[in-house]
Design an enzyme around this catalytic site. Structure first.
Site, PDB file in Angstrom:
ATOM      1  N   LYS A   1     -14.192   2.138  -3.436  1.00 33.52           N
ATOM      2  CA  LYS A   1     -15.101   2.618  -2.381  1.00 33.52           C
ATOM      3  C   LYS A   1     -16.286   3.378  -2.991  1.00 33.52           C
ATOM      4  O   LYS A   1     -17.437   3.197  -2.575  1.00 33.52           O
ATOM      5  CB  LYS A   1     -14.362   3.549  -1.415  1.00 33.52           C
ATOM      6  CG  LYS A   1     -13.349   2.841  -0.538  1.00 33.52           C
ATOM      7  CD  LYS A   1     -12.749   3.827   0.485  1.00 33.52           C
ATOM      8  CE  LYS A   1     -11.570   3.187   1.204  1.00 33.52           C
ATOM      9  NZ  LYS A   1     -10.858   4.138   2.078  1.00 33.52           N
TER      10      LYS A   1
ATOM     11  N   GLU B   1       0.827  -1.208   0.000  1.00 32.12           N
ATOM     12  CA  GLU B   1       0.000   0.000   0.000  1.00 32.12           C
ATOM     13  C   GLU B   1       0.865   1.264   0.000  1.00 32.12           C
ATOM     14  O   GLU B   1       0.445   2.316  -0.483  1.00 32.12           O
ATOM     15  CB  GLU B   1      -0.935  -0.017   1.214  1.00 32.12           C
ATOM     16  CG  GLU B   1      -2.205   0.780   1.022  1.00 32.12           C
ATOM     17  CD  GLU B   1      -3.239   0.535   2.117  1.00 32.12           C
ATOM     18  OE1 GLU B   1      -2.878   0.597   3.304  1.00 32.12           O
ATOM     19  OE2 GLU B   1      -4.406   0.272   1.774  1.00 32.12           O
TER      20      GLU B   1
ATOM     21  N   HIS C   1       7.385 -27.081   1.194  1.00 29.86           N
ATOM     22  CA  HIS C   1       6.525 -28.087   0.567  1.00 29.86           C
ATOM     23  C   HIS C   1       5.399 -27.434  -0.223  1.00 29.86           C
ATOM     24  O   HIS C   1       4.365 -28.048  -0.463  1.00 29.86           O
ATOM     25  CB  HIS C   1       5.954 -29.016   1.642  1.00 29.86           C
ATOM     26  CG  HIS C   1       7.022 -29.759   2.391  1.00 29.86           C
ATOM     27  ND1 HIS C   1       7.359 -31.056   2.113  1.00 29.86           N
ATOM     28  CD2 HIS C   1       7.871 -29.357   3.370  1.00 29.86           C
ATOM     29  CE1 HIS C   1       8.347 -31.441   2.900  1.00 29.86           C
ATOM     30  NE2 HIS C   1       8.677 -30.424   3.684  1.00 29.86           N
TER      31      HIS C   1
END
Lengths: 436, 436
Positions: free
Chosen positions: A426, A291, A312
Site C-alpha cells: 500500500k 490472511e 479433470h
C-alpha cells in the site's frame, strides 16, 4: 446440522506417515486447551467481535427496513468493496441466489434487483459496468471497514461523478455506505453529506464480517434469509467452547490442519466443494485462512478446487504430485428443489450405469469416489456434509470456519486478526501514484 | 509481443537463498539442452500435436463457416464439456468478450449469441440453465476428446430429452459435436445420427487443445478473432527452439520454475494477473500445470490470484507466510478502449494521490508495488507484460505456457501428456453408480 467425517485424516485411512493417530490428538490436548482459553481471552478483550454477530439483534431490524426500500426502488444493487468487503457477500449470493439470477427478468427474479459485486479496479470491467447499467435505477452500497481503501475510493469517485450529472442533489438516494461507526474517511463523508449508512462493529475485521451489515445488508436486499444465516451461525458458536474435539468441530478442524502441517508436512489446504453454489465459499475461505494465519513464516496455503470439474484439472496433482496437502470435501445431501431430481435416460451402452440416476447421484458418486481414491493414495482428506444448501446450513459453515481459523491462530501462537504484511505494498502504491 | 522480466527471481532481486544466480542457469544448460531435444522428439513422435495447431489451415475454414451459421441462427451457445474441453474457451471468452456480454441485449452484443460453458454436473446449475434458456434458440456444442466423459454424457442425455420433445427430428440442427476424428462413443453417435461435428487431432490432449476446434469453434461463434489467436501463438512456436534462454521465453519460464523448486524449495507457483480479463487464464494455467506435471511425487502446485483484489486476501500469506512460492505477475500495458481512461477527480484530501489518475494507473501502480514489496520480502516473482489484451497477445500467452509446460515436463523427466492419476476415481465412480 453439518456432519464431519475425519476418518480419512487418520492413520486407519491413510496410514501412519500421512495420517494422525489418536496419540497425536491426545498429546495435543494441552495445546487445544490453550487455544480454547486464548479464544475466550480474545473474546473478552473485544478483538473477536465476530462471535457476537449472530446474536446482535438491534442491528438487523435497521438492515431489513433499509433493504426493503432498496428492493422496491432499484433495478440494480452494485457493491463497491474489496477483500473482506466483497468475498462474504459473493459467497452468500453464489450459494443462495438462483444460479443465473442476473439473467432472469424482474418477475422471474421475484422483483429483486440484479447484483454486481465490484472488487477490483480493472477499468475494462468497472467502466463497462457503469456504461451498461441504468445508473438512475442503481443503488450503490459502498463498503470499507476502515474507510481508507484506495480501490473503493477510486470506484466511488467515478460513480459520484456520474450520479451528480444524472441525478443532481438526488444522488444521495442511490448511495448507502457501510463503514466504521465513528472513524475513517467514509464516516466523515457520511456525516458531511448526510448519507444513509450502516456500521461495522469496530472489533470485527473485514474477513470476519460476513454476518455483520457488510454481508447481511446487501444479502437482505437480494431477498436472502439473513435470519436463517444468523441462526445457523449461532448453533455453531454454542458448541465451540467444548474441550472435547468430538463435540467441537471447529476445534477439531483447526487441530487437524495444524497437526497435519506440523507433524506430517501438509503445507497446502485444499477446499473442495462438490457444489457450484459453494464455489465462492472456497474463495471466502482462502482469504480467511491465508490472511489470518500466513505470518512469521507460518501458516498453510489454502487452495480452491471444485468438484466434479477439478477431477479433470487438479486431481492428477492431488493424487500423484507431492503428498503435501490436506483436502476438505464439502458435500450437499439434497438438492434445493425436486425439479433437480430428473433422472437420466437413454444413455449409450457404455454409459448404462447412468440410466435412472440423477445429476445429484452422479455428483455424489464422484465426490465419494474421489475421497476414496485419495485415501487409497494416502492423501489425507476430510468431508463436511450439509443437509441441503440454505441460509441456515451456510451460516453454520461460515461460523465453523471463522472459529476454526481463530483456533488455528491460537495453535500457531499468532493473532489471526491482523494483516501487517499487506501494508508495504500500500505504501509503495501511494508512492508510485504520488510521483507520477 | 509479450515482455518478460525475470529480475525478481534472481539473487540480485531476492538474495541468494531465494533467488537463482547466473551459475544456476549455466549449470542447468545440459538439462535445458535435453529438454529442447525431448520436445523435438515428442513433436517428431507425434505426441506434441499442440505445436502444429497454429499452422493447420485446413481446419479453420470449416470452423469459420459453421460458426457463421450458429451466429445467425441462435440466441444462445451452450458448451457441454469439462476440464480441457471447457477451460480454454472460458479463458478466451473471459479475455476477449465484453465483461458483461450475456447481460447485453442482442444489438449491444453485436448480434452474437450469449455463451454458457457447462463444466459441472451440479443439478442446481445445469437444470436451472436448461429451465432458463429458450432451448429452441440454443445451440449445444458437445465437446469430449475421448467421447467417454461421464459428466458430458450425463449433460447430453438431459439436453437430448428436452430437444426431442421441443423440436422432433429438427433437434439435430441444435447439436454440434467436437470429438476425436474416428474413435470413441461420441464419434459413433455422430455417425449414427448424422450430426454436424468437428474433430480434435488425436495427438492433442484436452489441456493443450484450446487452439484446436475445441476452443476455436465456440470462440468463432462468439465473434472472437481466431486468426489473431493463431498468429500470436505462431510467433511463440518460432522462438521455442533456441537454446539461448534469453531468446526462448518458454524455456526460461520452465527452467526458472524447475530450478526454484529443486534448488530453493519453491513448491507453489502463483499465477497473479492484474487484469480481470485474465482471471480465467489463471484457471486454464492451473489445469495445464497441475495435470501435466503432478506425477511421481513431483511437480509444483499452481495457485490462482487476481490483482488488485487478492492484495486484500492472499497477499498477507505471500508476504509473510512460508517462503515456498514463486509468483508470476501478468500485466496489461494499455486498456482496450480510450473509454477506460477517464481520470479520477474530487477525491477527499487523504486520497489526493488519486486525482488525475485513471483506474488503469491505479492497477499498474498496485501491480508494481506488490511485485516490489514481494522482492523486498525476498519472495521470488516474475512479470509478463502484454501490450494490450487482444486475440494476438492472448494467443502468444497461451502458447508460451503450453510450451513452457512441455519443457518443464522434460526437466522433471516425465511425460506431460498423460494423466494416470485420475483413473482410479473414475473407476470408483462407475462402481458406486452401478451398485446403487
Amino acid at each position: 446440522m453439518l456432519t464431519f467425517d475425519f476418518r480419512n485424516c487418520m492413520e486407519d485411512g491413510v496410514g501412519r506417515d500421512h495420517g494422525l493417530c489418536e496419540q497425536d490428538l491426545n498429546d495435543a490436548q494441552p495445546l487445544l486447551d490453550r487455544a480454547l482459553t486464548q479464544l475466550k481471552r480474545w473474546h473478552e478483550d473485544g478483538v473477536a467481535g465476530f462471535l457476537d454477530l449472530p446474536s446482535m439483534n438491534g442491528v438487523i431490524d435497521g438492515i431489513s427496513k433499509e433493504a426493503l426500500r432498496v428492493r422496491g426502488d432499484f433495478e440494480n444493487l452494485v457493491v463497491l468493496g474489496i477483500g473482506g468487503s466483497a468475498l462474504g457477500l459473493r459467497c452468500l449470493a453464489g450459494a443462495l441466489l438462483h444460479p443465473f439470477h442476473n439473467l432472469l427478468d424482474r418477475e422471474a427474479r421475484g422483483g429483486l434487483p440484479r447484483l454486481f459485486v465490484c472488487d477490483n479496479v480493472d477499468p475494462d470491467t468497472f467502466i463497462s459496468l457503469l456504461d451498461t447499467l441504468d445508473l438512475k435505477k442503481t443503488c450503490f452500497n459502498v463498503i470499507s471497514k476502515s474507510g481508507g481503501t484506495t480501490e473503493t475510493q477510486a470506484q466511488l469517485a467515478l460513480v459520484l461523478e456520474r450520479l451528480h450529472v444524472l441525478l443532481g442533489d438526488g444522488w444521495r438516494n442511490n448511495v448507502i455506505v457501510t463503514t466504521d461507526p465513528t472513524a475513517g474517511e467514509l464516516r466523515k463523508y457520511v456525516n458531511a453529506e448526510k448519507l444513509k449508512s450502516l456500521s461495522v462493529p469496530s472489533n470485527v475485521g473485514g474477513r470476519f464480517s460476513v454476518l455483520s451489515a457488510v454481508g447481511l445488508f446487501p444479502a437482505a436486499c437480494m431477498g436472502i434469509d439473513i435470519f436463517g444465516l444468523r441462526e445457523g451461525a449461532l448453533l455453531v458458536t454454542k458448541t465451540a467452547s467444548s474441550d472435547d474435539i468430538t463435540l467441537n468441530a471447529p476445534l477439531r478442524l483447526a487441530a487437524t490442519h495444524y497437526l497435519l502441517d506440523h507433524k506430517r508436512g501438509k503445507k497446502i489446504s485444499v477446499m473442495f466443494p462438490y457444489c457450484d453454489g459453494l464455489s465462492l465459499f472456497a474463495d471466502w475461505y482462502v482469504q480467511l485462512w491465508a490472511e489470518s494465519l500466513g505470518k512469521e513464516g507460518k501458516g498453510t496455503t489454502p487452495l480452491k478446487a471444485i468438484g466434479a470439474t477439478d477431477q479433470h484439472s487438479q486431481l492428477q496433482l492431488f493424487m500423484e504430485g507431492p503428498n503435501d496437502k490436506v483436502l476438505t470435501f464439502l458435500g450437499v445431501r439434497e438438492p434445493r428443489t425436486s425439479r433437480q431430481k430428473m433422472t437420466l435416460k437413454n444413455l449409450p451402452a457404455n454409459f448404462n450405469y447412468l440410466n435412472g440416476k440423477t445429476l445429484g447421484d452422479v455428483l455424489h458418486a464422484e465426490q465419494h469416489a474421489t475421497a476414496d481414491a485419495l485415501r487409497q493414495a494416502k492423501r489425507p482428506n476430510l468431508t463436511i456434509t450439509l443437509p441441503t444448501l440454505n441460509a441456515r446450513s451456510l451460516g453454520s459453515l461460515l461460523m465453523t470456519f471463522e472459529i476454526a481459523t481463530a483456533f488455528a491462530g491460537a495453535l500457531y501462537d499468532r493473532s489471526p486478526f491482523d494483516q501487517p504484511g499487506v501494508e508495504l505494498s500500500k505504501v509503495l502504491t501511494k508512492k508510485i501514484l504520488s510521483a507520477s
